[in-house]
Scaffold this active site. Structure first.
Site, PDB file in Angstrom:
ATOM      1  NE  ARG A 172      -2.060   1.865   5.200  1.00  0.00           N
ATOM      2  CZ  ARG A 172      -2.476   1.342   6.350  1.00  0.00           C
ATOM      3  NH1 ARG A 172      -3.636   1.731   6.868  1.00  0.00           N
ATOM      4  NH2 ARG A 172      -1.765   0.459   7.003  1.00  0.00           N
ATOM      5  CB  SER A 223       3.775   0.744   0.521  1.00  0.00           C
ATOM      6  OG  SER A 223       4.306   0.014   1.603  1.00  0.00           O
ATOM      7  CD  GLU A 299       0.172   2.887   0.985  1.00  0.00           C
ATOM      8  OE1 GLU A 299       0.890   3.210   1.941  1.00  0.00           O
ATOM      9  OE2 GLU A 299      -0.402   1.788   0.913  1.00  0.00           O
TER      10      GLU A 299
END
Length: 310
Positions: A172, A223, A299
């Protein structure tokens, strides 16, 4: 500074003053942007970027607003949206050339319908290609880094192409950071009939699982936290599993709630403020830190915040 008249003269697309970001984020929260700029096309977008950079004025580029938490006081400067200006793509054989504002689900569906593999498992990620490349989005064993060949960015007043070999990708994460991404080239895998059928089944299973485990009917930003790196997390649990273990599912602050279906998602139950969401973010971080000794990293992207509050 820049006057409203100058901005309206320079931009061919829409320019809105004091536009509420509630209308442009998946969470349906946030204050107003000083200017909301929706450029007509790529040239118009580059002209807007150059104008703000030349005047040394703040601007924020957004796609579909799917992973944003916008401050209740809004965002200073301009919010520039990419959806219309950077909404084109071409597919030649197994090579995809895609502008940054194209929705990832659209591309995942289209390429798989042409028996091209590499993005099909990402169809459930609701953002744009630009955001997906910047954060190296992934799901079910696929990541953007597995297909990206090059990325075009806007830098120092002009476009520049960066080869994938010169980009660092991680979980990520990419070294593109806050770069303004205009588009990307991707090399996909040509699938046999048998392999296409096998992956079709995997996709159906993944989407059924997602439908059962995520609060798809409520406004949310996906998320909230990245899953911790293994070396930082002896428990081996995901961020959602740790938050769940802390007993936080269903916890409410104002109109925001940690989802009953998925503990790593915060939903807007109707009248949530960004302050409510931030309270839950800080609460989850504190509890996970105390129970597991793990410092969760966001995130979602915070806009209008000078610094993270916890």
């Amino acid at each position: 500074m820049i006057s409203t008249e100058e901005l309206l003269d320079a931009i061919k697309g829409r320019v809105l003053l004091g536009e509420s970001m509630k209308e442009h984020t998946a969470l349906k929260i946030g204050g107003s942007a000083d200017f909301y700029v929706d450029p007509l096309d790529r040239d118009d977008l580059c002209r807007a970027l150059s104008l703000f950079e030349e005047r040394n004025l703040p601007y924020t580029l957004i796609g579909r607003g799917t992973n944003l938490v916008v401050h209740d006081d809004g965002i200073r400067g301009a919010v520039i949206v990419t959806s219309r200006a950077l909404g084109n793509y071409t597919i030649k054989k197994n090579i995809l050339t895609c502008s940054a504002g194209v929705p990832l689900p659209v591309i995942a569906e289209k390429t798989f319908s042409l028996s091209l593999g590499g993005l099909e498992m990402l169809q459930g990620i609701p953002g744009t290609i630009g955001g997906a490349v910047a954060m190296n989005a992934g799901a079910y064993g696929q990541e953007m880094s597995g297909v990206v060949s090059w990325v075009e960015i806007f830098e120092n007043g002009k476009p520049r192409v960066i080869s994938a070999e010169d980009i660092r990708f991680g979980y990520r994460y990419s070294s593109l950071g806050e770069s303004v991404i205009l588009g990307s080239g991707m090399k996909l895998e040509k699938l046999s009939t048998a392999e296409h059928g096998r992956r079709s089944q995997l996709r159906r299973e993944a989407f059924e699982k997602r439908a059962l485990s995520q609060p798809l009917s409520w406004p949310n930003a996906g998320s909230v936290f990245r899953n911790p790196r293994p070396e930082e997390n002896p428990s081996g649990l995901s961020a959602g599993q740790m938050i769940d273990a802390c007993g936080l599912k269903g916890t409410c602050k104002g109109g925001a709630m940690i989802s009953q279906e998925h503990a790593n998602i915060i939903i807007n139950t109707g009248e949530a403020a960004s302050a409510d969401v931030m309270e839950l973010i800080c609460l989850a971080k504190e509890h996970v830190r105390k129970m597991f000794g793990v410092s969760l990293e966001l995130e979602v992207k915070l806009l209008g915040y000078e610094k993270t509050l916890c």
